[in-house]
Design a protein around this motif. Structure first.
Motif, PDB file in Angstrom:
ATOM      1  N   PRO A   1      39.117  42.440  34.846  1.00  0.00           N
ATOM      2  CA  PRO A   1      39.935  41.391  35.481  1.00  0.00           C
ATOM      3  C   PRO A   1      40.384  41.744  36.897  1.00  0.00           C
ATOM      4  CG  PRO A   1      40.725  41.899  33.273  1.00  0.00           C
ATOM      5  CD  PRO A   1      39.758  42.977  33.637  1.00  0.00           C
ATOM      6  N   ALA A   2      40.491  43.046  37.188  1.00  0.00           N
ATOM      7  CA  ALA A   2      40.974  43.446  38.508  1.00  0.00           C
ATOM      8  C   ALA A   2      39.870  43.453  39.553  1.00  0.00           C
ATOM      9  CB  ALA A   2      41.618  44.840  38.430  1.00  0.00           C
ATOM     10  N   ILE A   3      38.608  43.663  39.136  1.00  0.00           N
ATOM     11  CA  ILE A   3      37.548  43.918  40.102  1.00  0.00           C
ATOM     12  C   ILE A   3      36.627  42.711  40.327  1.00  0.00           C
ATOM     13  CG2 ILE A   3      35.670  44.769  38.633  1.00  0.00           C
ATOM     14  CD1 ILE A   3      35.528  47.215  40.539  1.00  0.00           C
ATOM     15  N   ILE A   4      36.651  41.744  39.385  1.00  0.00           N
ATOM     16  CA  ILE A   4      35.816  40.551  39.551  1.00  0.00           C
ATOM     17  C   ILE A   4      36.449  39.648  40.608  1.00  0.00           C
ATOM     18  CG2 ILE A   4      34.924  38.471  38.442  1.00  0.00           C
ATOM     19  CD1 ILE A   4      33.513  40.933  37.506  1.00  0.00           C
ATOM     20  N   PRO A   5      35.754  39.285  41.666  1.00  0.00           N
ATOM     21  CA  PRO A   5      36.339  38.448  42.719  1.00  0.00           C
ATOM     22  C   PRO A   5      36.397  36.971  42.328  1.00  0.00           C
ATOM     23  CG  PRO A   5      34.066  38.995  43.268  1.00  0.00           C
ATOM     24  CD  PRO A   5      34.391  39.739  42.001  1.00  0.00           C
TER      25      PRO A   5
END
Length: 416
Positions: free
Chosen positions: A238-242
């Motif tokens: 969830p943190a790294i998917i743009p």
């Protein structure tokens, strides 16, 4: 003996409830970033503080439970998990109560995973369970642990998204559920008594040197991916998917549910994959982790939130396969008087992977996410090389026995 028909179940339930309390924080990561203004590094550092409490508790709790018993440590761990929730309710006053609560949650989780995992294994054999099959203890402990890791963030995420007082209610619900568990666990039989002398061959057995080599060269390289896979699936994705925007909190909840749900569902297969003549289950789990990291790399490059959730599912499967496979290896390698200690060692290595989101968050300040995934894939290949090279080597002599043992002793050996 306790009148509880299946005493292993309440002991395993303590694993579920402490795991629930530890992991419900994960579904609130986005909430704390959005509503409290905490930075990405600060929030993921709270995962790291959790490990600081967990590691010494694993190492010391396992050894202490081997000498003094499992029950009192398990009871203390459940109570400490409740106290951690009380502390984290104070997030309205700043980050300090969260750090304190996460530290206590780490200690509680370390104690319960070292003591109660061994307790479940011992309660899954004679005289407390006359019908269990080989590996029942490892499977039961792993399944309930994973269920707690799933229920905590899913229920916490649902409450945070849809109920009032999201910084309070998830913790209050968990505290209320822990109260009856404490009373039930307190009635369970103790399997190891302080100062108890035992002259059985199992108690007298000292781990063979080849077993120690197998732990270092086969179990350890797989153990570090147990929670590295899980935390990457539910915290890094969830943190790294743009491009998620305002939907990031709901996406994070979905990632947690998918990752840990797949971890629970895959575990029956993990038991069937296990064999005493090779590290097949650990090899399979590590390959699955590599595939999951590859899917996450593709999701970053496309970019594709849907493919990110596919990566979460695959990484969750890797988590479940490696947890069950690792515990089965440990319970075959460890003598009864060293089971808690060796279980603590296994989980300590596993929780090194819990630092993965913090490492990724720090590295992402200077390095593109795709390169970070490539580096993790390279590390997974190194682990595969170690496990594959030594898969059929350093098997303890106990595994080579094919002669049936006397009924009562044989049943006890079958659950190792």
């Amino acid at each position: 003996m306790s009148r509880t028909p299946k005493p292993w179940f309440p002991a395993a339930l303590s694993l579920m409830m402490v795991g629930w309390g530890a992991n419900q924080f994960v579904s609130l990561l986005v909430y704390y970033r959005q509503e409290h203004g905490f930075s990405e590094v600060m929030v993921t550092s709270m995962l790291g503080v959790y490990v600081l409490g967990l590691v010494p508790a694993l190492l010391l709790g396992g050894r202490y439970s081997d000498r003094t018993g499992r029950k009192h440590i398990t009871l203390f761990a459940v109570a400490l998990s409740m106290a951690a929730n009380v502390a984290m309710m104070g997030s309205i006053f700043g980050a300090l109560p969260l750090f304190a609560g996460r530290l206590m949650a780490g200690i509680a989780t370390g104690l319960v995973m070292a003591a109660a995992t061994s307790w479940v294994k011992e309660l899954s054999q004679a005289p407390w369970d006359l019908h269990s099959v080989a590996g029942s203890g490892a499977r039961r402990a792993s399944l309930l642990t994973s269920a707690g890791f799933w229920f905590g963030p899913v229920v916490g995420g649902l409450l945070a998204n849809n109920a009032p007082a999201p910084a309070i209610l998830p913790y209050a619900v968990h505290i209320a559920l822990c109260v009856p568990v404490l009373f039930v666990v307190a009635r369970l039989p103790e399997t190891r008594v302080a100062g108890q002398a035992s002259h059985s061959s199992e108690e007298a057995r000292v781990a063979h040197p080849e077993a120690r080599k197998r732990f270092r060269l086969v179990v350890a390289p797989a153990a570090v991916w147990v929670f590295a896979a899980g935390t990457t699936g539910f915290a890094v994705v969830p943190a790294i998917i743009p491009g998620l925007g305002e939907g990031r909190l709901a996406y994070a909840t979905a990632a947690v549910a998918i990752t840990l749900g797949c971890s629970v569902l895959i575990q029956p297969l993990a038991r069937r994959l296990d064999t005493v003549v090779s590290a097949r289950s650990l090899l399979t789990g590590t390959v699955v982790v590599f595939v999951g990291l590859s899917a996450l790399l593709a999701a970053i490059l496309v970019p594709s939130p849907a493919l990110g959730l596919v990566a979460s599912a695959v990484l969750g499967c890797g988590n479940g396969l490696l947890m069950v496979g690792g515990l089965l290896e440990i319970q075959r390698l460890a003598a009864a008087h060293e089971l808690g200690k060796l279980t603590g060692f296994f989980y300590t290595l596993a929780y090194v992977g819990f630092l993965a989101p913090t490492a990724v968050a720090v590295a992402a300040q200077w390095i593109d996410g795709a390169w970070i995934m490539l580096a993790m894939m390279a590390l997974a290949l190194v682990s595969l090389a170690f496990i594959g090279t030594n898969s059929r080597r350093f098997l303890p002599h106990a595994l080579e026995r094919v002669e049936p043992l006397p009924v009562e002793h044989g049943r006890e050996q079958s659950t190792q």
